[in-house]
Design a protein around this motif. Structure first.
Motif, PDB file in Angstrom:
ATOM      1  N   ASP A 318     123.934  53.342   2.302  1.00 50.72           N
ATOM      2  CA  ASP A 318     123.284  53.748   1.042  1.00 50.72           C
ATOM      3  C   ASP A 318     121.832  53.262   0.914  1.00 50.72           C
ATOM      4  OD1 ASP A 318     124.069  51.193   0.887  1.00 50.72           O
ATOM      5  OD2 ASP A 318     125.208  51.359  -0.993  1.00 50.72           O
ATOM      6  N   THR A 319     121.273  52.706   1.974  1.00 46.67           N
ATOM      7  CA  THR A 319     119.877  52.249   1.915  1.00 46.67           C
ATOM      8  C   THR A 319     118.922  53.436   1.991  1.00 46.67           C
ATOM      9  OG1 THR A 319     120.300  50.083   2.859  1.00 46.67           O
ATOM     10  CG2 THR A 319     118.101  50.964   3.207  1.00 46.67           C
ATOM     11  N   VAL A 320     117.946  53.435   1.087  1.00 45.73           N
ATOM     12  CA  VAL A 320     116.921  54.491   1.106  1.00 45.73           C
ATOM     13  C   VAL A 320     115.635  53.959   1.746  1.00 45.73           C
ATOM     14  CG1 VAL A 320     115.497  56.002  -0.348  1.00 45.73           C
ATOM     15  CG2 VAL A 320     117.912  55.641  -0.898  1.00 45.73           C
ATOM     16  N   MET A 321     115.323  52.681   1.492  1.00 48.56           N
ATOM     17  CA  MET A 321     114.119  52.102   2.105  1.00 48.56           C
ATOM     18  C   MET A 321     114.456  50.743   2.719  1.00 48.56           C
ATOM     19  SD  MET A 321     110.354  51.444   0.444  1.00 48.56           S
ATOM     20  CE  MET A 321     110.391  49.668   0.267  1.00 48.56           C
ATOM     21  N   GLY A 322     114.050  50.563   3.956  1.00 51.49           N
ATOM     22  CA  GLY A 322     114.296  49.298   4.654  1.00 51.49           C
ATOM     23  C   GLY A 322     113.114  48.349   4.482  1.00 51.49           C
ATOM     24  N   PRO A 323     113.084  47.289   5.289  1.00 54.86           N
ATOM     25  CA  PRO A 323     111.972  46.333   5.234  1.00 54.86           C
ATOM     26  C   PRO A 323     110.718  46.903   5.886  1.00 54.86           C
ATOM     27  CG  PRO A 323     113.429  45.832   7.062  1.00 54.86           C
ATOM     28  CD  PRO A 323     114.067  46.982   6.340  1.00 54.86           C
ATOM     29  N   VAL A 324     109.575  46.241   5.695  1.00 52.68           N
ATOM     30  CA  VAL A 324     108.419  46.558   6.535  1.00 52.68           C
ATOM     31  C   VAL A 324     108.632  45.842   7.871  1.00 52.68           C
ATOM     32  CG1 VAL A 324     106.847  47.007   4.639  1.00 52.68           C
ATOM     33  CG2 VAL A 324     106.950  44.701   5.586  1.00 52.68           C
ATOM     34  N   VAL A 325     107.850  46.203   8.870  1.00 45.46           N
ATOM     35  CA  VAL A 325     108.232  45.828  10.238  1.00 45.46           C
ATOM     36  C   VAL A 325     108.194  44.330  10.516  1.00 45.46           C
ATOM     37  CG1 VAL A 325     105.963  46.049  11.317  1.00 45.46           C
ATOM     38  CG2 VAL A 325     108.007  46.579  12.654  1.00 45.46           C
ATOM     39  N   SER A 326     107.352  43.579   9.767  1.00 47.77           N
ATOM     40  CA  SER A 326     107.205  42.159  10.109  1.00 47.77           C
ATOM     41  C   SER A 326     106.658  41.378   8.921  1.00 47.77           C
ATOM     42  CB  SER A 326     106.219  42.011  11.279  1.00 47.77           C
ATOM     43  OG  SER A 326     104.961  42.546  10.882  1.00 47.77           O
ATOM     44  N   GLU A 327     106.771  40.064   9.003  1.00 40.54           N
ATOM     45  CA  GLU A 327     106.164  39.182   7.991  1.00 40.54           C
ATOM     46  C   GLU A 327     104.652  39.400   7.961  1.00 40.54           C
ATOM     47  OE1 GLU A 327     108.955  37.677   5.939  1.00 40.54           O
ATOM     48  OE2 GLU A 327     107.023  36.760   5.514  1.00 40.54           O
ATOM     49  N   ARG A 328     104.072  39.670   9.153  1.00 36.97           N
ATOM     50  CA  ARG A 328     102.623  39.894   9.247  1.00 36.97           C
ATOM     51  C   ARG A 328     102.209  41.051   8.345  1.00 36.97           C
ATOM     52  NH1 ARG A 328     102.788  41.997  13.653  1.00 36.97           N
ATOM     53  NH2 ARG A 328     102.098  44.110  13.321  1.00 36.97           N
ATOM     54  N   ARG A 329     102.966  42.137   8.416  1.00 38.16           N
ATOM     55  CA  ARG A 329     102.632  43.311   7.606  1.00 38.16           C
ATOM     56  C   ARG A 329     102.893  43.021   6.124  1.00 38.16           C
ATOM     57  NH1 ARG A 329      99.018  45.671   8.183  1.00 38.16           N
ATOM     58  NH2 ARG A 329      99.740  47.207   6.709  1.00 38.16           N
ATOM     59  N   LEU A 330     103.966  42.289   5.837  1.00 36.36           N
ATOM     60  CA  LEU A 330     104.280  41.991   4.444  1.00 36.36           C
ATOM     61  C   LEU A 330     103.147  41.180   3.805  1.00 36.36           C
ATOM     62  CD1 LEU A 330     107.644  41.331   2.919  1.00 36.36           C
ATOM     63  CD2 LEU A 330     105.876  39.692   2.397  1.00 36.36           C
ATOM     64  N   THR A 331     102.643  40.199   4.543  1.00 36.38           N
ATOM     65  CA  THR A 331     101.542  39.375   4.025  1.00 36.38           C
ATOM     66  C   THR A 331     100.300  40.240   3.802  1.00 36.38           C
ATOM     67  OG1 THR A 331     102.441  37.593   5.358  1.00 36.38           O
ATOM     68  CG2 THR A 331     100.220  37.265   4.527  1.00 36.38           C
ATOM     69  N   ALA A 332     100.024  41.144   4.748  1.00 42.51           N
ATOM     70  CA  ALA A 332      98.825  41.991   4.636  1.00 42.51           C
ATOM     71  C   ALA A 332      98.933  42.922   3.419  1.00 42.51           C
ATOM     72  CB  ALA A 332      98.648  42.810   5.911  1.00 42.51           C
ATOM     73  N   ILE A 333     100.108  43.487   3.213  1.00 43.34           N
ATOM     74  CA  ILE A 333     100.328  44.404   2.096  1.00 43.34           C
ATOM     75  C   ILE A 333     100.187  43.654   0.768  1.00 43.34           C
ATOM     76  CG2 ILE A 333     102.178  45.690   0.918  1.00 43.34           C
ATOM     77  CD1 ILE A 333     103.210  46.364   3.810  1.00 43.34           C
ATOM     78  N   ASP A 334     100.818  42.488   0.710  1.00 45.77           N
ATOM     79  CA  ASP A 334     100.790  41.723  -0.538  1.00 45.77           C
ATOM     80  C   ASP A 334      99.354  41.296  -0.876  1.00 45.77           C
ATOM     81  OD1 ASP A 334     102.386  40.671  -2.678  1.00 45.77           O
ATOM     82  OD2 ASP A 334     101.792  38.685  -1.946  1.00 45.77           O
ATOM     83  N   ALA A 335      98.572  40.970   0.152  1.00 43.83           N
ATOM     84  CA  ALA A 335      97.175  40.569  -0.101  1.00 43.83           C
ATOM     85  C   ALA A 335      96.399  41.729  -0.724  1.00 43.83           C
ATOM     86  CB  ALA A 335      96.520  40.125   1.208  1.00 43.83           C
ATOM     87  N   LEU A 336      96.672  42.956  -0.275  1.00 46.34           N
ATOM     88  CA  LEU A 336      95.984  44.125  -0.849  1.00 46.34           C
ATOM     89  C   LEU A 336      96.373  44.307  -2.321  1.00 46.34           C
ATOM     90  CD1 LEU A 336      96.302  46.832   1.982  1.00 46.34           C
ATOM     91  CD2 LEU A 336      94.248  45.589   1.291  1.00 46.34           C
ATOM     92  N   VAL A 337      97.652  44.125  -2.617  1.00 49.14           N
ATOM     93  CA  VAL A 337      98.126  44.298  -3.996  1.00 49.14           C
ATOM     94  C   VAL A 337      97.525  43.206  -4.896  1.00 49.14           C
ATOM     95  CG1 VAL A 337     100.156  44.294  -5.503  1.00 49.14           C
ATOM     96  CG2 VAL A 337     100.253  45.464  -3.294  1.00 49.14           C
ATOM     97  N   GLN A 338      97.524  41.974  -4.413  1.00 52.08           N
ATOM     98  CA  GLN A 338      96.991  40.877  -5.229  1.00 52.08           C
ATOM     99  C   GLN A 338      95.494  41.068  -5.486  1.00 52.08           C
ATOM    100  OE1 GLN A 338      99.160  39.392  -6.790  1.00 52.08           O
ATOM    101  NE2 GLN A 338     100.737  40.119  -5.392  1.00 52.08           N
ATOM    102  N   ASP A 339      94.774  41.516  -4.473  1.00 51.86           N
ATOM    103  CA  ASP A 339      93.333  41.769  -4.642  1.00 51.86           C
ATOM    104  C   ASP A 339      93.121  42.823  -5.730  1.00 51.86           C
ATOM    105  OD1 ASP A 339      90.410  41.877  -3.544  1.00 51.86           O
ATOM    106  OD2 ASP A 339      91.107  43.963  -3.493  1.00 51.86           O
ATOM    107  N   ALA A 340      93.930  43.890  -5.687  1.00 50.76           N
ATOM    108  CA  ALA A 340      93.783  44.957  -6.689  1.00 50.76           C
ATOM    109  C   ALA A 340      94.120  44.431  -8.077  1.00 50.76           C
ATOM    110  CB  ALA A 340      94.674  46.142  -6.320  1.00 50.76           C
ATOM    111  N   ALA A 341      95.218  43.665  -8.166  1.00 51.67           N
ATOM    112  CA  ALA A 341      95.637  43.140  -9.481  1.00 51.67           C
ATOM    113  C   ALA A 341      94.565  42.198 -10.030  1.00 51.67           C
ATOM    114  CB  ALA A 341      96.971  42.425  -9.352  1.00 51.67           C
ATOM    115  N   ASP A 342      94.003  41.366  -9.165  1.00 48.33           N
ATOM    116  CA  ASP A 342      92.948  40.434  -9.604  1.00 48.33           C
ATOM    117  C   ASP A 342      91.736  41.187 -10.140  1.00 48.33           C
ATOM    118  OD1 ASP A 342      94.509  38.371  -8.830  1.00 48.33           O
ATOM    119  OD2 ASP A 342      93.418  37.925  -6.969  1.00 48.33           O
ATOM    120  N   LYS A 343      91.511  42.405  -9.591  1.00 49.12           N
ATOM    121  CA  LYS A 343      90.321  43.168 -10.008  1.00 49.12           C
ATOM    122  C   LYS A 343      90.658  44.165 -11.114  1.00 49.12           C
ATOM    123  CE  LYS A 343      87.976  42.501  -5.611  1.00 49.12           C
ATOM    124  NZ  LYS A 343      87.961  42.935  -4.223  1.00 49.12           N
ATOM    125  N   GLY A 344      91.837  44.044 -11.705  1.00 43.28           N
ATOM    126  CA  GLY A 344      92.125  44.843 -12.902  1.00 43.28           C
ATOM    127  C   GLY A 344      93.099  45.993 -12.728  1.00 43.28           C
TER     128      GLY A 344
END
Ligand code: NAD
Length: 477
Positions: A318-344
């Motif tokens: 029943d899974t529709v979306m799995g994990p991203v491929v690695s911790e490396r990618r997760l950190t990179a994605i989260d940094a983009l989101v945090q940068d956007a949130a910090d800028k409004g």
């Protein structure tokens, strides 16, 4: 998962230095196997084999190459379940998506097989009636191909299928993150009867391998799928050694959603498309440019769709979306989101990792974006959707073309006039209008501008591995 080894001269072998890299299941964070690291000596062996095998394989008839490729496609069809499981364990995508990826790979190999029989040359009428003029197509030579982890089987099939169809030998460096499914494809070609040395598979330190193979005199063609910075580097290296290259790089796909579209259907289609493979798709829809009149309704429906996505281990039915491929990618994605949130930016849903085990990131939707945010300029390559509002079409086209990328673009409108304006003005290698239609083997697949050059679909996919030779003969001399 068994230890994944190098495939050189038709044999599986360890790297001569004995080194290995761990393979991690991104759904659990656990090590599931190891992959061998190629040394310079291993690469030299692969080069010698590819050079020797080229003279044999390039002399094989097009019909025999066709038969072998068809056999490999049939074997892959028969082994779909086993290979799909490997993809899910090492890459994370749900099993259903892994099966679809294999379906595409089978189609690609079948298409390349057929195209092998159609690498026609030309007879050119001469200015003197006694003279015969022909244009011949010949395989370019041994190929170095570099494939990524997001579609470990279908991306490999595009390069392997086309190179073999054209009569080239190949050394592929597949991703160290997803080596088992790549290895399964090489075993399939071996089982189909491909002569030893024609297709070789290596792993190791990517920059070391490309730095050695690309300039090497044995290699006559480069094909790379991956990020823009690495693609530019390899294209430069290939260019400085006068070697043709196919570059299938990243994008930041715009999605035009006009106020005359069926909002419910479009939002549902795009939610599914955005979060496929957790957004780790080079043609993934990214900047949603939504017209004023339907903006609120589209956002509401899209966010509801994102929230409803069931996240989990890709092996669970029943899974529709799995994990991203690695911790490396997760950190990179989260940094983009945090940068956007910090800028409004407003995080409408998601914006954080999901669960402490494995590299899961929540389907994320952002609004109130501005061009100063990194995410509006860098390819997110993750489950992130950016929703922007526009009023008139010129404004939307200008935003779409603002970035130097030019891979995929999407549009939803019933107005032929609007669609025509997009067709003429959007800088992209591919555009799909009112449905999802990019990526079939028989259609063009490639980008413009920073997204690269060449096509990995259509007849051009095989042509990319051929060179032309013009011959003019006076048979009366
Ligand atoms: P990355 O640039 O480190 O690696 C991308 C791929 O290129 C990997 O498979 C890697 O093994 C290979 N690679 C890296 N350096 C190389 C070199 N010097 N020579 C040969 N191969 C090399 O990025 P990543 O963190 O793995 O992935 C993130 C980025 O990669 C994304 O932003 C996306 O743009 C890009 N990417 C694109 C595709 C695609 O389908 N076009 C696929 C995977 C990754």
């Amino acid at each position: 998962m068994y230890p994944i080894r190098l495939f050189i001269n038709g044999e599986w072998r360890d790297g001569s230095g004995g080194e290995t890299i761990d393979i991690v299941n991104p759904a659990t964070g656990g090590v599931v196997g190891t992959v061998a690291v190629a040394t310079r000596a291993d690469l030299d062996d692969a080069l010698a084999c590819a050079e020797k095998a080229f003279s044999e394989w390039s002399g094989t008839s097009a019909f025999d190459r066709y038969k072998l490729l068809r056999k490999a496609a049939d074997l892959l069809r028969a082994r779909t379940e086993d290979v799909a499981r490997l993809i899910t364990i090492e890459q994370g995508k749900p099993l259903g998506e892994a099966r679809l990826e294999i379906g595409l790979a089978i189609d690609v190999i079948d298409w390349c097989a057929e195209e092998a029989r159609r690498t026609y040359g030309r007879v050119i009428p001469a200015r003197l009636s006694k003279v015969r003029q022909v244009l011949l197509h010949e395989p370019v030579g041994p190929v170095a191909a570099f494939t990524p982890w997001n579609f470990p089987v279908s991306q490999l099939a595009r390069k392997l299928g086309a190179a073999l169809a054209a009569g080239c030998s190949i050394i592929a460096k597949a991703s160290e993150e997803t080596p088992a499914s790549a290895a399964a494809i090489f075993q399939i070609f071996a089982d189909a009867g491909l002569p030893a040395g024609v297709a070789n598979l290596v792993f190791g330190v990517p920059a070391d391998i490309s730095g050695y193979l690309v300039p090497h005199p044995v290699i006559r063609k480069i094909s790379f799928t991956g990020s823009v910075p690495v693609g530019k580097h390899l294209a430069g290296l290939a260019g400085s050694h006068m070697k043709p290259a196919t570059m299938e790089l990243g994008g930041h796909a715009p999605v035009f959603v006009f106020d005359d579209t069926d909002v419910e259907k479009t939002a549902a289609t795009m939610t599914m498309s955005k979060f496929r493979n957790a957004g780790q798709v080079c043609v993934s829809p990214t900047r949603f440019l939504v017209q004023d009149g339907i903006y609120d309704e589209f956002v509401e429906r899209f966010v509801a769709g994102a929230k409803a996505i069931r996240i989990g281990n890709g092996l669970d039915a029943d899974t529709v979306m799995g994990p991203v491929v690695s911790e490396r990618r997760l950190t990179a994605i989260d940094a983009l989101v945090q940068d956007a949130a910090d800028k409004g930016a407003r995080v409408l849903t998601g914006g954080r990792r999901h669960s402490n085990q494995g590299s899961f990131y929540e389907p994320t939707v952002l609004a109130d974006l501005s061009t100063e945010m990194r995410i509006m300029n860098e390819e997110p390559f993750g489950p992130l959707a950016l929703i922007c509002r526009f009023s008139d079409i010129e404004e939307a086209i200008s935003e779409a073309n603002r970035l130097p990328y030019g891979l995929a673009s999407y549009a939803f409108s019933r107005s032929q006039k609007r669609v025509d304006a997009l067709m003429q003005n959007v800088k992209a290698g591919m555009m799909t209008v009112n449905h999802l239609g990019i990526g079939q083997p028989e259609t063009h697949f490639g980008g413009v501008r920073d997204s690269g050059y060449g096509s990995e679909g259509g007849p051009e996919a095989v042509e990319a591995y051929l060179v032309s030779k013009f011959v003019t003969i006076d048979p009366t001399a």
